[in-house]
Design an enzyme around this catalytic site. Structure first.
Site, PDB file in Angstrom:
ATOM      1  N   HIS A 153       0.799  -1.227   0.000  1.00  0.00           N
ATOM      2  CA  HIS A 153       0.000   0.000   0.000  1.00  0.00           C
ATOM      3  C   HIS A 153       0.834   1.282   0.000  1.00  0.00           C
ATOM      4  O   HIS A 153       0.304   2.391   0.086  1.00  0.00           O
ATOM      5  CB  HIS A 153      -0.922  -0.019   1.230  1.00  0.00           C
ATOM      6  CG  HIS A 153      -2.218   0.683   1.015  1.00  0.00           C
ATOM      7  ND1 HIS A 153      -2.644   1.720   1.813  1.00  0.00           N
ATOM      8  CD2 HIS A 153      -3.174   0.499   0.081  1.00  0.00           C
ATOM      9  CE1 HIS A 153      -3.825   2.126   1.372  1.00  0.00           C
ATOM     10  NE2 HIS A 153      -4.161   1.413   0.327  1.00  0.00           N
ATOM     11  N   LYS A 185       3.056   4.468  -1.242  1.00  0.00           N
ATOM     12  CA  LYS A 185       2.971   5.370  -2.404  1.00  0.00           C
ATOM     13  C   LYS A 185       4.174   6.298  -2.306  1.00  0.00           C
ATOM     14  O   LYS A 185       4.060   7.421  -1.837  1.00  0.00           O
ATOM     15  CB  LYS A 185       1.687   6.217  -2.361  1.00  0.00           C
ATOM     16  CG  LYS A 185       0.390   5.449  -2.207  1.00  0.00           C
ATOM     17  CD  LYS A 185      -0.313   5.939  -0.974  1.00  0.00           C
ATOM     18  CE  LYS A 185      -1.687   5.366  -0.754  1.00  0.00           C
ATOM     19  NZ  LYS A 185      -1.935   3.991  -0.882  1.00  0.00           N
ATOM     20  N   ASP A 189      16.874   9.722  -8.152  1.00  0.00           N
ATOM     21  CA  ASP A 189      18.343   9.826  -8.102  1.00  0.00           C
ATOM     22  C   ASP A 189      18.915   9.589  -6.702  1.00  0.00           C
ATOM     23  O   ASP A 189      19.951  10.162  -6.351  1.00  0.00           O
ATOM     24  CB  ASP A 189      18.803  11.203  -8.619  1.00  0.00           C
ATOM     25  CG  ASP A 189      18.669  11.305 -10.127  1.00  0.00           C
ATOM     26  OD1 ASP A 189      18.554  10.240 -10.791  1.00  0.00           O
ATOM     27  OD2 ASP A 189      18.677  12.428 -10.658  1.00  0.00           O
TER      28      ASP A 189
END
Ligand code: ZN
EC number: 3.1.4.-
Length: 229
Positions: free
Chosen positions: A161, A163, A168
């Protein structure tokens, strides 16, 4: 003559008062500047959604080849200013070496195009996602795989779940936003963009841990049946 002297005194007094007023903030700025040395300020930004619907073509267009000069303005009817989505795209498209994505849901075509563009530019892209959401219609995951981008997913009942994204190994992008058009255009969401060594290190460790755990050599097919043996 007397009047002029009075005026000079008034101006000097006001000037001194203003200088004293500004002194604390100047000192604060100097202290912060000395701590950081000569580096440019670290990026700290928060984006709020829903995002205004704007045209993102200028960001997503691969640079045109040939001596045709700057591309002409986009003729579409959408507004061409900045939006939360365009700023998120900009933060991702700044990647030059690597991009780690750890996303529950990924179906936004614009964000999908941005990730493919980075892959084409030679940025090493790795994606971790949730097995339930990636099977849904409109998911970008199949397209990313087809383009040759490495994707790994869970096999559990619990959702993958997270996000978050790491650009870089330097900038962390995290928040409540699922990368779906529905969420971008309709939901109240927040996304933090921050250049912070410590948080980047911790999120990268979490990414590598999950990446190893979801290694395809460890997948078990038909786990339901196997459990019955
Ligand atoms: Zn346009």
């Amino acid at each position: 003559m007397e009047r002029l002297r009075w005026r000079v005194a008034a101006v000097a007094t006001v000037g001194l008062a203003l200088a004293l007023e500004a002194l604390p903030s100047v000192l604060r700025w100097l202290r912060a500047w000395r701590r950081r040395g000569w580096q440019s300020p670290l990026r700290r930004e928060v984006l709020f959604f829903p995002s205004q619907v704007t045209c993102t073509e200028a960001l997503l267009q691969a640079p045109s080849k040939g001596p045709s000069g700057p591309p002409a303005g986009c003729p579409c009817s959408l507004p061409h200013g900045e939006s939360s989505l365009s700023r998120l795209l900009g933060a991702l498209l700044a990647a030059r070496a690597s991009l780690e994505l750890c996303l529950f849901a990924f179906s936004s075509p614009q964000l999908g195009r941005a990730v493919q563009l980075l892959h084409q530019r030679g940025v090493r892209v790795r994606v971790i996602t949730d097995c339930d959401y990636m099977a849904l219609n409109g998911s970008q995951i199949g397209l990313l795989r087809k383009a040759g981008i490495q994707v790994r997913h869970d096999q559990d009942l619990g959702y993958m779940h997270h996000k978050f994204a790491i650009v870089d190994k330097k900038v962390l992008i995290t928040g409540s936003l699922n990368w779906t058009t529905q969420a971008i255009q309709n939901n109240r969401e927040n996304v933090l963009i921050m250049e912070d060594e410590e948080y980047v290190r911790l999120f990268l460790e979490e990414f590598e841990r999950i990446w190893e755990e979801f290694n395809p050599t460890k997948y078990t097919f038909f786990p339901q049946k196997k459990r019955n043996h």
